[in-house]
Design an enzyme around this catalytic site. Sequence first.
Site, PDB file in Angstrom:
ATOM      1  N   GLY A  52      55.190 -14.491  46.544  1.00 43.38           N
ATOM      2  CA  GLY A  52      54.616 -14.303  47.877  1.00 43.38           C
ATOM      3  C   GLY A  52      55.612 -13.926  48.955  1.00 43.38           C
ATOM      4  O   GLY A  52      55.238 -13.588  50.074  1.00 43.38           O
TER       5      GLY A  52
ATOM      6  N   ASN B 169      59.915 -19.812  40.780  1.00 38.82           N
ATOM      7  CA  ASN B 169      60.129 -18.806  41.829  1.00 38.82           C
ATOM      8  C   ASN B 169      60.647 -17.526  41.176  1.00 38.82           C
ATOM      9  O   ASN B 169      61.516 -17.586  40.308  1.00 38.82           O
ATOM     10  CB  ASN B 169      61.179 -19.301  42.839  1.00 38.82           C
TER      11      ASN B 169
ATOM     12  N   LYS C 276      69.072 -16.151  46.921  1.00 42.63           N
ATOM     13  CA  LYS C 276      68.512 -16.251  48.275  1.00 42.63           C
ATOM     14  C   LYS C 276      69.305 -15.416  49.274  1.00 42.63           C
ATOM     15  O   LYS C 276      68.797 -15.085  50.340  1.00 42.63           O
ATOM     16  CB  LYS C 276      68.525 -17.720  48.751  1.00 42.63           C
TER      17      LYS C 276
END
Length: 503
Positions: free
Chosen positions: A110, A246, A391
Amino acid sequence: MPLLDDLCKKGMAEFQEKLRLQHETSMHAELEKLLNTSKGTEREISRKDFDGFKKLFHRFLQAKGPSVNWEKINKPPEDLILPYEKIKDQGLPDSVAASLNKLVVVKLNGGLGTSMGCKGPKSVISVRNENTFLDLTVHQIEHLNKTFNVEVPLVLMNSFNTDEDTKKILQKYTHHRVNIHTFNQSRYPRINKESLLPVAKDLGMQGEQADAWYPPGHGDIYASFYNSGLLDKLIAEGKEYIFVSNIDNLGATVDLFILNHLMSQPKDKRCEFIMEVTDKTRADVKGGTLIHYDDKLRLLEIAQVPKAHVDEFKSVTKFKIFNTNNLWISLSAIKRLHEQNSMDMEIIVNPKTLDGGLNVIQLETAVGAAIKAFDNALGVNVPRSRFLPVKTSSDLLLVMSNLYSLDAGSLTMSKKREFPSTPHVKLGSSFTKVQDYLTRFENIPDMLELDHLTVSGDVTFGKNVSLKGTVIIIANHGDRIDIPAGAVLENKIVSGNLRILDH
């Protein structure tokens, strides 16, 4: 006087209950108005989303004080956190095909790539040899399907931010041996912090309205998976477990030993939920941890911790493990618990300020928080290699380097590295955006013997640079440092005037 106190307390409680009821009634009326601005399929999808939002909002209004009593927190019993080695020692049966055919891989897809300066879904950022997160995921599952002659499907949980772009990209995998399904996370309205009413004026997503909506955290997977019809479809096909992670965690590959452990339990004692945890380091102090609370395993997030105990929560000595968000969950249990409305995940209240200065809140939940609702839930303490999130550009440098080898979509630590720990890399703000980061390296340095790298300011790297031990490179404001091609920096500090000092 005690009687007067009791009357005051009773009066206050009645007033608060009346206020809660007013907020709830007003919210329901506003949501109905929003629904009336659309029709057809959009309206039906929004109605399902709003039903979930109403339940969350109701629980938000009911909340009184911290969701945990610190004194009741206990360390999980040893038999509820299994060492990975113990599971591995059980070995594998002659054939793992039957177990794999009952598995579905779900990736949380998402998120956007905006924090790394990229447009569109984060999953389409190139991370290794021109392969994106999505490419690597497809290669991994295709390799499984071909090697064991099985049909493990891939399911992507998209958000309204990523769905359209992702569906276009998926066309390139048509001829791969992977069945790919998608479903959409719910779309919830942001709430004005003062009035506790939606900021949206209609169901549109254009212009100012784009900021009026949000995807409500990955805890929404249970409701949106169920509402999509895909949950029932997969159960009908004989699937029993999902492996959720994830999409930016490159260590989250299907583990046959954990899968076998799940499948080898007696039917009446089946473990419905496994959370992979790993040992905490100082870099992970904010990560959620598993605790034993009211005789259940429970996820404790930093947002739930009373301020007086935050330092204790961050301590590596008391809370030694953290949640990797690699989860193995029973499909039939998701269906049962959703239909019973008994997940009861803690609400995360996320405050935001919109571009115009309006303060809003968004109510979210975390997928791992539901662990307490599942039967025979376990934690498995896995090697750190199963937690390799990307990240930032600092993480990207690690996975693009020769520290890792790529095989069938999976990254593994190079055998040439003498010790298994990952170097600590911290690149400054000049490297934040992926495009800027790429222009600063003619090629990725040799990092096999690196322990620590800090780079700050306007710094570039020539070809075939080698970094070893601890390397700190700091270009002061207005200065520029070009590390020449072929340079070997071992335990060096390179400062703004290009003096090279022994560290």
